[in-house]
Design a protein around this motif. Sequence first.
Motif, mmCIF file in Angstrom:
data_model
loop_
_atom_site.group_PDB
_atom_site.id
_atom_site.type_symbol
_atom_site.label_atom_id
_atom_site.label_comp_id
_atom_site.label_asym_id
_atom_site.label_seq_id
_atom_site.Cartn_x
_atom_site.Cartn_y
_atom_site.Cartn_z
ATOM 1 N N ASN A 154 -51.960 15.809 6.465
ATOM 2 C CA ASN A 154 -51.169 14.963 5.568
ATOM 3 C C ASN A 154 -51.909 13.646 5.349
ATOM 4 O O ASN A 154 -53.010 13.443 5.883
ATOM 5 N N GLY A 186 -45.121 17.833 4.785
ATOM 6 C CA GLY A 186 -45.891 16.765 4.180
ATOM 7 C C GLY A 186 -47.384 17.018 4.086
ATOM 8 O O GLY A 186 -48.127 16.164 3.625
ATOM 9 N N ASP A 188 -50.743 17.918 2.623
ATOM 10 C CA ASP A 188 -51.204 17.977 1.244
ATOM 11 C C ASP A 188 -52.726 18.006 1.165
ATOM 12 O O ASP A 188 -53.307 17.699 0.143
#
Length: 190
Positions: A154, A186, A188
């Motif tokens: 994240n 979360g 990404d």
Amino acid sequence: RGVIISTFHSLGVRILRAHGHRLGLPERFAIYAGPDQLAALRTATAEISIDDDRFDLKQVLRRISDWKGRRMDPAAAAREVREAQTRGNRRDDYAILAAGAYGRYEEVLRASGAVDFDALLLLPVQLLEEHEDVRLDLWRRWRYLMIDEYQDTNGVQFELARLLAGTRRNLCGVGDDDQSIYAFRGADGG
């Protein structure tokens, strides 16, 4: 020789055990997870007169964790909730409760000499941003960094890796977007 293999969280613990006193952490800070986190949140919500029987405190913790994953402190989280309400978004009781409890939750953790798992990432980032001598020490110690399963990182994990890589920028990430399993938390890809 001198190779360290670690998760982000255990690396955060290693850094905080060595340098956490610079942020006011006790040498032997506790790490709260699950029931301990809920107990700390229950204390925080009781002190702000919230009936925790009406709310699922795990959802409140998830909201706080999401804000921490986006590097939002309690004031920024409260601002986000207020702005959402002024834009006409429907009222979200959990967001309001979480925003109200977040700051007090952090105070309860600190008073207990404890951190939660999110802080194991956030506090090393803060430490590296604020203390150049710690950054230089870690840059000398760790010249190369490799992140496996990079697709599951994240933003806070990326920031920690970026700060540790320093000016050399010797950072290698290996991952496959098709194998991402932590987007719900979360991740990404940094």
